[in-house]
Scaffold this motif. Structure first.
Motif, PDB file in Angstrom:
ATOM      1  N   ALA A   1     -52.520 -29.822  32.284  1.00  0.00           N
ATOM      2  CA  ALA A   1     -53.263 -31.043  32.966  1.00  0.00           C
ATOM      3  C   ALA A   1     -53.017 -32.304  31.770  1.00  0.00           C
ATOM      4  O   ALA A   1     -53.801 -33.128  32.485  1.00  0.00           O
ATOM      5  CB  ALA A   1     -54.326 -30.976  32.715  1.00  0.00           C
ATOM      6  N   ARG A   2     -52.244 -32.648  31.630  1.00  0.00           N
ATOM      7  CA  ARG A   2     -52.020 -34.162  30.690  1.00  0.00           C
ATOM      8  C   ARG A   2     -50.743 -35.006  31.975  1.00  0.00           C
ATOM      9  O   ARG A   2     -50.484 -34.526  32.799  1.00  0.00           O
ATOM     10  CB  ARG A   2     -50.547 -34.100  29.558  1.00  0.00           C
ATOM     11  CG  ARG A   2     -50.420 -35.520  28.959  1.00  0.00           C
ATOM     12  CD  ARG A   2     -50.985 -35.578  28.136  1.00  0.00           C
ATOM     13  NE  ARG A   2     -51.460 -34.766  27.377  1.00  0.00           N
ATOM     14  CZ  ARG A   2     -52.687 -34.990  26.238  1.00  0.00           C
ATOM     15  NH1 ARG A   2     -53.739 -35.377  27.085  1.00  0.00           N
ATOM     16  NH2 ARG A   2     -52.740 -34.012  25.474  1.00  0.00           N
ATOM     17  N   THR A   3     -52.065 -36.070  31.890  1.00  0.00           N
ATOM     18  CA  THR A   3     -51.956 -37.167  33.230  1.00  0.00           C
ATOM     19  C   THR A   3     -50.844 -37.727  32.588  1.00  0.00           C
ATOM     20  O   THR A   3     -51.412 -39.089  31.318  1.00  0.00           O
ATOM     21  CB  THR A   3     -53.390 -36.965  33.202  1.00  0.00           C
ATOM     22  OG1 THR A   3     -53.529 -36.093  34.223  1.00  0.00           O
ATOM     23  CG2 THR A   3     -53.266 -37.786  34.651  1.00  0.00           C
TER      24      THR A   3
ATOM     25  N   THR B   1     -50.883 -35.043  36.968  1.00  0.00           N
ATOM     26  CA  THR B   1     -50.908 -34.391  35.561  1.00  0.00           C
ATOM     27  C   THR B   1     -49.161 -33.670  35.721  1.00  0.00           C
ATOM     28  O   THR B   1     -48.675 -33.818  36.896  1.00  0.00           O
ATOM     29  CB  THR B   1     -51.541 -33.441  35.753  1.00  0.00           C
ATOM     30  OG1 THR B   1     -51.775 -32.355  37.038  1.00  0.00           O
ATOM     31  CG2 THR B   1     -52.958 -33.724  36.197  1.00  0.00           C
TER      32      THR B   1
END
Length: 271
Positions: A181-183, A218
């Motif tokens: 979920a790192r955006t 993401t």
């Protein structure tokens, strides 16, 4: 107008140089001995780490677009030498030979603190821990204090026009153990070129600007877009603003991205 471009054989520079040549802009490309650049650009042999080799490159130019950088290495000394010492040498050459030239430098949105409480803003304090963004901040400071006519572009995650950067997202996620979920704030190669062109008009003189599109994306989505899905996770995401930058300053100056989302790039076949 004659423009000197450093990093003209790199991921960003080669694509920018092609666009400038196609637009019949008079381009000069700094290249190391033995390297070749796109036909239509004038190669000038030199090395950013060899001060005396830069005189011929800068003489007579009206603008310098400094894109050369090192970041794909584990050797931190190489990163600092290329990104800081190389920039210092180029600034010194400009001050000596073309002090009135406009100096546009590419930096990175990774300079912002990982534990920030919001997307990175140009006026935020920065104290990056990794060598690449730390070296770019140091280089930014050299340019800001140089007395030259400068502008600094802090680029988001650059992709597009077949550069292969988006395809590297799954490997980056695995290498750095990033949460799916790192955006990241993205920017297409076409809008990097557009932002440089905009800077060359003088619209960004004396400004640091974030350059990004309208839709942070993401890692999970990036991987799916390129057909290499990664596993999702229900674990909480820490440092949720890492990789996110605020592009409102650039838009307030009059620039709008032509590729506002990575999904539009996919639909247009320009990934």
């Amino acid at each position: 107008m004659t423009i000197l471009i450093t990093g003209g054989t790199g991921l960003v520079g080669s694509r920018l140089l092609r666009r400038f040549v196609e637009a019949r802009v008079n381009c000069r490309a700094l290249v190391r001995p033995g390297k070749e650049v796109l036909a239509g650009a004038a190669p000038v042999e030199g090395d950013l780490l060899v001060s005396d080799s830069l005189k011929q490159a800068v003489e007579g130019v009206s603008a310098i677009v400094h894109l050369a950088a090192v970041f794909r290495t584990q050797n931190e000394d190489d990163i600092w030498r290329a990104n800081l010492d190389g920039t210092k040498n180029l600034i010194a050459a400009a001050k000596t030979h073309v002090q009135q030239a406009r100096f546009v430098m590419a930096s990175t949105g990774l300079v912002y603190d990982a534990d920030a409480s919001h997307p990175g803003l140009e006026d935020d304090a920065t104290n990056p821990k990794l060598a690449y963004p730390a070296s770019k901040i140091a280089a930014e400071n050299e340019l800001r204090n140089s007395g030259l006519n400068w502008s600094i572009l802090r680029l988001g995650f650059v992709y597009g026009d077949g550069d292969g950067h988006l395809a590297a997202a799954p490997n980056l996620a695995a290498r750095f153990k990033w949460h799916p979920a790192r955006t990241f704030s993205l920017v297409h190669q076409r809008d990097v070129a557009g932002a440089v062109e905009f800077a060359l008009t003088g619209a960004m003189d004396g400004h640091i600007v974030n350059v990004c599109d309208d839709a942070p994306t993401t890692l999970y989505e990036m991987a799916r877009l390129i057909g290499s899905p990664i596993e999702p996770s229900a674990e909480p995401l820490t440092d949720p603003w890492m990789g996110r930058i605020d592009g409102s300053r650039l838009r307030s100056l009059g620039f709008q991205p032509t590729v506002p989302t990575v999904y539009q790039a996919m639909q247009q076949g320009i990934l």
